[in-house]
Design an enzyme around this catalytic site. Structure first.
Site: not given
Ligand code: GLA
Length: 760
Positions: A491, A561
């Site tokens: 990420d 997301d």
């Molecule tokens: C980001 C990712 C999510 C999740 C969060 C965790 O927003 O896109 O899918 O993994 O971080 O903190």
């Protein structure tokens, strides 16, 4: 472009005419036969280079001024066609000299250039003039290398071309070499300029977005002036994605008309400039973003630009996407040309957020395994003092309170349930509230004495620093060496601010824009080398790091997301303009969704997610026995269509844009044996029926058997009919109400006589 393409009403003729290709009806243009010829040829009499592959010809010549001049980029020409020698344009007036009115392949800033330069350099003596001339070339199979040199200084530029035999997609880049005896600063460095046929009436498509709202397709005329698509964020970003497509306004639809399209392979700040200049040349140039750029290139060093990929089709924007999808699978992804299909994944993020524990994860893993999930991923919260997004990033040791025995008991359990194990990491970031930051406050990007702007309470580690690069690599290497981890969700949850690198001399600080990304790529490459079975997902708070650069090192990407299954229809539609559904992770999450508080049936959520690489992110602890039964059945069904969805040819039957109340997609297996159709109704009103769906890309003479998958078709729909029937007569889906979905499969039961014996 019309959002609705169905058999009904006025659009029927457009939809149902010419839906198959003459030579190989159920396949894409890439499989049409072309006479064999060397992909790259040079005619020394005319000094013309010609690249031919699939349905594309690209030509450039060395003109009388020894400039490299673009001659042609479009549909495949006959091998008998001879290009005349290139001749520079004399210029329009004293205001527009020859260098501006001649379409050049790669042009430096110097000699009165007013259009976008591909290269701009400031020398230590203050001289900023650069004029590149052809010096030499070499041809290696499907690759062409042309060396240019400045008229007086030892600045060499190697232009690199490669043409893909299957799709005709060209890959271009430039390598700038400093063979002078002093450093100089590169202030603009593009990979290539693409010249379109001179003219007006062009239309540009591009992608825009933001967190939880990525992948919006925009359309606008190419007007005189310049449109710049870019990221100044230090990373790819979602505001624009590095992809473009240009066609003629009013002269094309999803299946017809010329489209020139391309994508940059770079995960740092990037730029694509689309210009219609004063003599109506349309140029597309791109590479490193020139804003705040200043790469110090020392004597003896060279700078390689990112790759800029571009293609052409005369079969509309739908085919442009299919060509890119095929190219990504066959040539870009880590295991190309045969990357493994995406396993069905479960991710605990939306269920638990930071509240991960061994017992809680095992309980979820057992439930996930029971519905047919193949990979279990522990998301954020397993390390350091990570109980919220305020602390812990950078401290990559297992939190003993949450996992008293380390990760091993959980990993073993997941493996014993027959699933692979994945783990979330965000290695380029640090929370100020972490042991790492307390020990190394100088490891981040910062300007001394200035604020350090936080995003999600975190700062960006300066990966350009060799020590930081080594630490990140070693941390991940150890994590993978000490645990049986099969998959990393990598990420990256903010963009850059204050991009200072005070540990190097001031004139080298801006090298961070290049060196950071190079180190990021090299870490990914080295990890993959040392751990050949690892798979990696590129995630950046959603779809902020999706591009052809990172896709060379990662197996899949997270588009957004935003997991609302209805919003995802638009997101997925935009995503697939540029990128293959085979890397597009799509989770089934809870309802009402956290995003819009919208209530959607589990069946709808599954059918939305089954259009990409299926995952589940719902809180399984809240599911009823019926939900488990539905999920088990849908996942089993997905496994029977997965190859078609992830590797097939995508046709957008009805797009969820321009206020359309419906959307529908069709996936045709590469070998044509299976067709999958998904149909969604957003809301129905005034008793209007669902538009008839005319399928595309089938073999008109072959017979196909219908297998309803979910939802109903109108009574009287035949169970077996020809490709011609499904394409021209079409099929009626019985959908009414709000947020309804259906899907069905066609299996080819016999080939057309004309195609018998053709191996796909
Ligand atoms: C980001 C990712 C999510 C999740 C969060 C965790 O927003 O896109 O899918 O993994 O971080 O903190």
């Amino acid at each position: 472009m019309t959002a609705l393409r169905s058999c009904t009403g006025l659009l029927a003729a457009a939809c149902c005419a010419a839906v198959f290709l003459p030579e190989f009806a159920f396949s894409s243009q890439t499989q049409q036969k072309q006479p064999a010829a060397a992909p790259v040829q040079y005619d020394s009499a005319t000094r013309v280079f010609r690249l031919d592959a699939a349905n594309v010809t690209y030509a450039l010549g060395i003109n009388e001024d020894n400039q490299l001049q673009s001659l042609y980029w479009g549909a495949r020409l006959s091998p008998r066609d001879q290009f005349p020698a290139a001749h520079s344009d004399p210029g329009l007036s004293s205001f527009d000299p020859s260098i501006d009115t001649t379409p050049l392949e790669f042009v430096a800033w110097g000699g009165g250039l007013y259009v976008e330069p591909d290269l701009k350099i400031t020398f230590p003596d203050g001289n900023r003039d650069l004029v590149l001339k052809y010096l030499s070339h070499r041809i290696e199979g499907d690759q062409l290398f042309i060396t240019m040199k400045d008229i007086s200084r030892a600045v060499y530029v190697e232009l690199q071309y490669k043409i893909d035999p299957e799709t005709g997609i060209l890959r271009r880049a430039a390598k700038i070499e400093n063979r002078t005896d002093a450093p100089f600063t590169i202030e603009q460095s593009f990979a290539a300029t693409w010249n379109l046929p001179r003219g007006t009436n062009y239309r540009l498509r591009y992608l825009t977005g933001r967190w939880a709202g990525e992948w919006n397709v925009q359309e606008q005329p190419v007007n005189p002036g310049e449109t710049v698509l870019q990221s100044r964020r230090g990373t790819t970003g979602a505001q624009n994605n590095p992809w473009f497509a240009i066609d003629h306004q009013g002269a094309s639809d999803p299946d017809h008309g010329s489209v020139w399209f391309g994508a940059l392979g770079w995960s740092g700040s990037w730029e694509i400039a689309i210009e219609q200049d004063q003599v109506q040349h349309v140029r597309v140039s791109g590479g490193f973003n020139s804003f705040d750029f200043g790469y110090l290139l020392k004597a003896g060093q060279s700078l390689q630009t990112p790759y800029f990929y571009a293609g052409y089709t005369d079969q509309g924007i739908g085919e442009a996407s299919r060509l890119l999808h095929r190219f990504e699978i066959d040539s870009i992804l880590p295991h190309a040309p045969d990357p493994p299909l995406r396993p069905v994944l479960y991710d605990s993020w939306e269920a638990t957020e930071f509240n991960v524990t061994e017992a809680g994860q095992i309980a979820l893993a057992e439930k996930a395994a029971s519905i047919g999930v193949e990979r279990f991923v522990v998301d954020d919260g397993w390390f350091g003092e990570r109980d919220s997004d305020h602390a812990g990033l950078g401290d990559w040791w297992v939190n003993q309170k949450k996992f008293p025995g380390g990760l091993k008991p959980l990993i073993d359990k997941v493996h014993s349930l027959g699933m692979s194990f994945g783990l979330w990491v965000e290695p380029e970031m640090v929370n100020p509230d972490s042991k790492l930051y307390r020990e190394h406050p100088d490891w981040v990007l910062y300007f001394p004495g200035r604020p350090r702007t936080e995003g999600r309470n975190q700062l960006v580690l300066n990966l350009a620093r060799p020590d930081v690069r080594a630490w990140v690599f070693n941390t991940l290497d150890q994590l993978l060496s000490n645990n049986r981890i099969d998959f990393l969700k990598w990420d990256y949850n903010r963009n850059w601010s204050e991009p200072g690198w005070p540990q190097v001399p001031p004139d080298e600080e801006k090298n961070v824009y290049v060196d950071f990304i190079r180190n990021y790529y090299s870490i990914l490459a080295e990890l993959r080398q040392r751990h050949p079975n690892i798979e990696i997902e590129s995630c950046s708070g959603g779809g902020s790091r999706v591009d052809l650069g990172v896709m060379r090192y990662t197996d899949e990407v997270w588009p957004s997301d935003n997991t609302d299954a209805y919003d995802r229809l638009t997101i997925q539609n935009g995503f697939t303009y540029a990128y293959t559904p085979g890397v597009m992770m799509a989770w089934v999450t809870g309802s009402p969704t956290w995003v819009n508080h919208r209530t959607l049936s589990l069946q709808y959520r599954f059918l939305s997610a089954m259009q990409g690489a299926l995952g589940v992110g719902a809180n399984l602890n809240e599911w009823s026995p019926d939900d488990f039964a539905t999920a088990r059945q849908m996942i089993a069904q997905y496994k029977t269509i997965r190859r078609t969805v992830q590797r097939g040819l995508l046709y957008r039957l009805i797009q969820p844009i321009h206020g359309s109340e419906q959307s529908a997609t069709e996936y045709v297996a590469r070998d044509g044996h299976q067709v999958v159709v998904f149909a969604f109704l957003h809301s129905s009103s005034e008793l209007y029926p669902y538009p008839r769906l005319c399928l595309r890309g089938l073999d008109p003479d072959a017979m196909y058997r219908l297998k309803p998958m979910d939802g109903t078709l109108v009574a009287g729909t035949p169970t077996e009919a020809s490709g011609a029937w499904w394409m021209h007569h079409g099929v009626d889906v019985a959908l009414s109400g709000d947020f309804q979905a259906a899907a069905f499969i066609l299996e080819r039961v016999s080939s057309s006589p004309a195609h018998e014996g053709v191996s796909p």
